[in-house]
Design a protein around this motif. Structure first.
Motif, PDB file in Angstrom:
ATOM      1  N   SER A  38       0.870  -1.190   0.000  1.00  0.00           N
ATOM      2  CA  SER A  38       0.000   0.000   0.000  1.00  0.00           C
ATOM      3  C   SER A  38       0.897   1.227   0.000  1.00  0.00           C
ATOM      4  O   SER A  38       2.122   1.103   0.001  1.00  0.00           O
ATOM      5  CB  SER A  38      -0.804   0.058   1.298  1.00  0.00           C
ATOM      6  N   ALA A  39       0.281   2.385   0.108  1.00  0.00           N
ATOM      7  CA  ALA A  39       1.045   3.625   0.273  1.00  0.00           C
ATOM      8  C   ALA A  39       1.222   3.883   1.764  1.00  0.00           C
ATOM      9  O   ALA A  39       0.407   3.420   2.572  1.00  0.00           O
ATOM     10  CB  ALA A  39       0.269   4.763  -0.370  1.00  0.00           C
ATOM     11  N   THR A  51      -2.154   8.538   0.708  1.00  0.00           N
ATOM     12  CA  THR A  51      -3.253   8.523  -0.280  1.00  0.00           C
ATOM     13  C   THR A  51      -4.218   9.690  -0.041  1.00  0.00           C
ATOM     14  O   THR A  51      -4.682  10.326  -0.989  1.00  0.00           O
ATOM     15  CB  THR A  51      -4.009   7.174  -0.232  1.00  0.00           C
ATOM     16  N   GLU A 116       1.272   4.163  -3.965  1.00  0.00           N
ATOM     17  CA  GLU A 116       1.622   2.745  -4.085  1.00  0.00           C
ATOM     18  C   GLU A 116       2.797   2.580  -5.043  1.00  0.00           C
ATOM     19  O   GLU A 116       3.698   1.777  -4.817  1.00  0.00           O
ATOM     20  CB  GLU A 116       0.418   1.944  -4.615  1.00  0.00           C
ATOM     21  N   PHE A 170      -3.594  -1.461  -5.301  1.00  0.00           N
ATOM     22  CA  PHE A 170      -4.588  -0.394  -5.463  1.00  0.00           C
ATOM     23  C   PHE A 170      -4.952  -0.009  -6.898  1.00  0.00           C
ATOM     24  O   PHE A 170      -6.031   0.477  -7.132  1.00  0.00           O
ATOM     25  CB  PHE A 170      -4.103   0.846  -4.698  1.00  0.00           C
ATOM     26  N   ARG A 184     -11.194   2.548  -2.127  1.00  0.00           N
ATOM     27  CA  ARG A 184     -10.237   2.712  -1.028  1.00  0.00           C
ATOM     28  C   ARG A 184      -9.970   1.368  -0.337  1.00  0.00           C
ATOM     29  O   ARG A 184     -10.862   0.557  -0.177  1.00  0.00           O
ATOM     30  CB  ARG A 184     -10.755   3.730   0.000  1.00  0.00           C
ATOM     31  N   GLY A 185      -8.734   1.200   0.049  1.00  0.00           N
ATOM     32  CA  GLY A 185      -8.352  -0.066   0.682  1.00  0.00           C
ATOM     33  C   GLY A 185      -8.094  -1.169  -0.334  1.00  0.00           C
ATOM     34  O   GLY A 185      -7.896  -2.327   0.013  1.00  0.00           O
ATOM     35  N   GLY A 186      -8.065  -0.788  -1.611  1.00  0.00           N
ATOM     36  CA  GLY A 186      -8.022  -1.779  -2.690  1.00  0.00           C
ATOM     37  C   GLY A 186      -6.718  -2.539  -2.864  1.00  0.00           C
ATOM     38  O   GLY A 186      -6.664  -3.483  -3.665  1.00  0.00           O
ATOM     39  N   SER A 187      -5.672  -2.188  -2.132  1.00  0.00           N
ATOM     40  CA  SER A 187      -4.429  -2.969  -2.257  1.00  0.00           C
ATOM     41  C   SER A 187      -4.652  -4.408  -1.807  1.00  0.00           C
ATOM     42  O   SER A 187      -3.966  -5.320  -2.264  1.00  0.00           O
ATOM     43  CB  SER A 187      -3.312  -2.356  -1.409  1.00  0.00           C
ATOM     44  N   ASP A 188      -5.592  -4.615  -0.917  1.00  0.00           N
ATOM     45  CA  ASP A 188      -5.948  -5.975  -0.497  1.00  0.00           C
ATOM     46  C   ASP A 188      -6.381  -6.805  -1.708  1.00  0.00           C
ATOM     47  O   ASP A 188      -6.121  -7.998  -1.775  1.00  0.00           O
ATOM     48  CB  ASP A 188      -7.158  -5.952   0.457  1.00  0.00           C
TER      49      ASP A 188
HETATM   50  N1  ASP Z   1      -3.677   3.472  -0.239  1.00  0.00           N
HETATM   51  C1  ASP Z   1      -5.007   3.167  -0.645  1.00  0.00           C
HETATM   52  C2  ASP Z   1      -5.986   3.664   0.413  1.00  0.00           C
HETATM   53  O1  ASP Z   1      -5.592   4.310   1.364  1.00  0.00           O
HETATM   54  C3  ASP Z   1      -5.201   1.738  -0.949  1.00  0.00           C
HETATM   55  C4  ASP Z   1      -4.842   0.787   0.152  1.00  0.00           C
HETATM   56  O2  ASP Z   1      -4.136   1.139   1.066  1.00  0.00           O
HETATM   57  O3  ASP Z   1      -5.297  -0.349   0.114  1.00  0.00           O
HETATM   58  O4  ASP Z   1      -7.157   3.430   0.294  1.00  0.00           O
END
Ligand code: ASP
Length: 443
Positions: A38-39, A51, A116, A170, A184-188
């Motif tokens: 992630s970032a 982000t 990222e 992401f 958001r959170g898409g690195s998962d």
């Molecule tokens: N950096 C992105 C976010 O804050 C994606 C991630 O962390 O999964 O949503």
């Protein structure tokens, strides 16, 4: 030897100290060959996520306010990481290119994705792994819809060429080359896609908690960690608000039967929680897997004599909600009664209109509305085969003086949902936890 994919979340890559932990985790197991990042997230409570700052740059530009100041804060964070890791990496060149693209009117998704991108580049240099950009590999169509099969094909082909790689989470791109992010959170999600593409033995998702806990630690004191959980149980718990993982991250791993292991970068010896298809030989002492809940539901309880004999009654009832585009969360029913559980937020001030419509179209004997209800789900694969589970649960709530307004047992028999007043929410969760997980003396 099987391969593991390790995805590290924002707090795990927040600064050089965290990245040193990441490196030692990866190096401690030769199976960890593919790393998704992630970032940088928050280093402390009041800190900013990279982000969020990147989105802020875009907001500034949209309002014709210079983005330079915010952009400098972002660059400084990356500069500090590169410097503290002692890397010989021309990061300035990257900043210049990003800044040039921003000035030339780059899209919000492009700007947001650079966190990222830079993190993966730095991590790859630090660990001596290849950097593999997801642009052109994780694909979306021109309208921005994710292309699952195409992505799998491209990732598979590319990753075969790299024995060890760091991959940014992401984002991916459209056929035109334009960058597109997940939500958001898409690195998962990226982590899960990579795991599927390399036929991983395990998808490790490293974060800042040691997996899932049986209950929310803000409500229950020091809850027990969950060692193993099935996808179905997880779905039930996340529906109720327990969240660690992006929902869409489940399916690629699940479809390929790859276990997802949630781990803590700050406590790497802890085995965390493993999410698997079916949990066999579950520990006979553990009746429940987790307790989760949400506040702010409302219930419309409709009573009509001989309702059960009236053809199409429930359909007509649901059509009204469909007309208002309101999803039904639960639908417990009795002989001549039906309760419709809705999220208060989704009803969005339309309650009076809906009730009027129901009176007109359904001709009920009575309609009652309970507005401040919480739902609490007690989930456990071991529940269906066991006697006395509901007795324990309801007994505990009775002893705690909690009035149960609604009971719903899912057809999976893995789940008992109770509705209680918002004010009783925390008390009810503590009572259920104590009844199933408390020490024998306490029981
Ligand atoms: N950096 C992105 C976010 O804050 C994606 C991630 O962390 O999964 O949503």
């Amino acid at each position: 030897m099987g391969v593991k994919v390790a995805k590290f979340g924002g707090s795990s890559v927040a600064d050089a100290i965290q990245l040193a932990k990441v490196k030692s985790i990866v190096e401690s197991d030769p199976q960890r060959k593919y790393v998704v990042v992630s970032a940088p997230g928050k280093r402390f409570h009041e800190d900013n996520k990279i982000t969020d700052l990147l989105y802020l740059c875009k907001t500034h530009l949209d309002h014709n306010i210079g983005h330079e100041q915010v952009f400098q804060v972002i660059c400084d964070r990356f500069r500090a990481i590169v410097f503290n890791l002692g890397l010989n990496l021309d990061i300035e060149k990257e900043f210049e290119e990003i800044d040039r693209n921003i000035r030339a009117g780059a899209s919000e998704d492009y700007i947001a994705s650079r966190g990222e991108y830079l993190t993966a580049m730095i991590t790859a240099a630090y660990m001596g792994f290849d950097f593999v950009d997801t642009k052109g590999l994780v694909t979306f169509d021109e309208r921005g819809r994710f292309l699952d099969e195409e992505t799998d094909k491209r990732l598979r082909e590319e990753l075969k060429k790299h024995d060890k790689a760091v991959i940014p989470g992401f984002y991916g791109s459209k056929p035109s080359g334009e960058i597109k992010t997940f939500s958001r959170g898409g690195s998962d999600i990226t982590g899960s896609l990579v795991a599927r593409a390399v036929d991983a033995e395990t998808y490790e998702n490293w974060t800042d908690v040691s997996g899932f806990l049986v209950a929310d630690p803000r409500i229950v004191n020091d809850p027990r960690p969950i060692e193993k959980i099935s996808y179905m149980e997880l779905r039930e718990l996340s529906y109720m608000g327990a969240s660690v993982l992006h929902e869409d991250a489940i399916y690629p791993a699940r479809a390929s039967d790859i276990p997802i292991n949630i781990r803590n970068t700050n406590e790497p010896e802890h085995l965390g929680t493993t999410i698997i298809a079916e949990v066999e030989n579950h520990d006979a002492d553990k009746v429940i897997t987790g307790i989760a809940g949400s506040k702010d539901f409302l219930v419309i309880a409709i009573y009509k004599n001989m309702m059960s004999a009236e053809v199409g009654f429930i359909r007509r009832c649901l059509t009204i909600l469909e007309d208002y585009s309101i999803p039904v969360e639960h639908l417990p029913s009795g002989i001549d009664t039906i309760s419709i559980v809705l999220s208060r937020k989704k009803v969005n001030g339309k309650l009076d209109e809906i009730i009027e419509e129901m009176k007109r179209r359904l001709q009920p004997d009575s309609i009652d509305v309970y507005e401040d209800m919480s739902l609490i789900a007690t989930v456990g694969r071991g529940m269906s085969k066991r006697q006395g589970v509901s007795a324990t649960l309801f007994g505990a709530l009775y002893k705690a003086g909690v009035n149960i307004r609604m009971i719903d047992q899912g057809s999976s028999e893995m789940n008992i949902i109770v509705g209680v007043k918002n004010d009783d929410f925390e008390k009810a969760i503590r009572a259920i936890y104590d009844a199933f997980e408390g020490t024998p003396e306490k029981k």
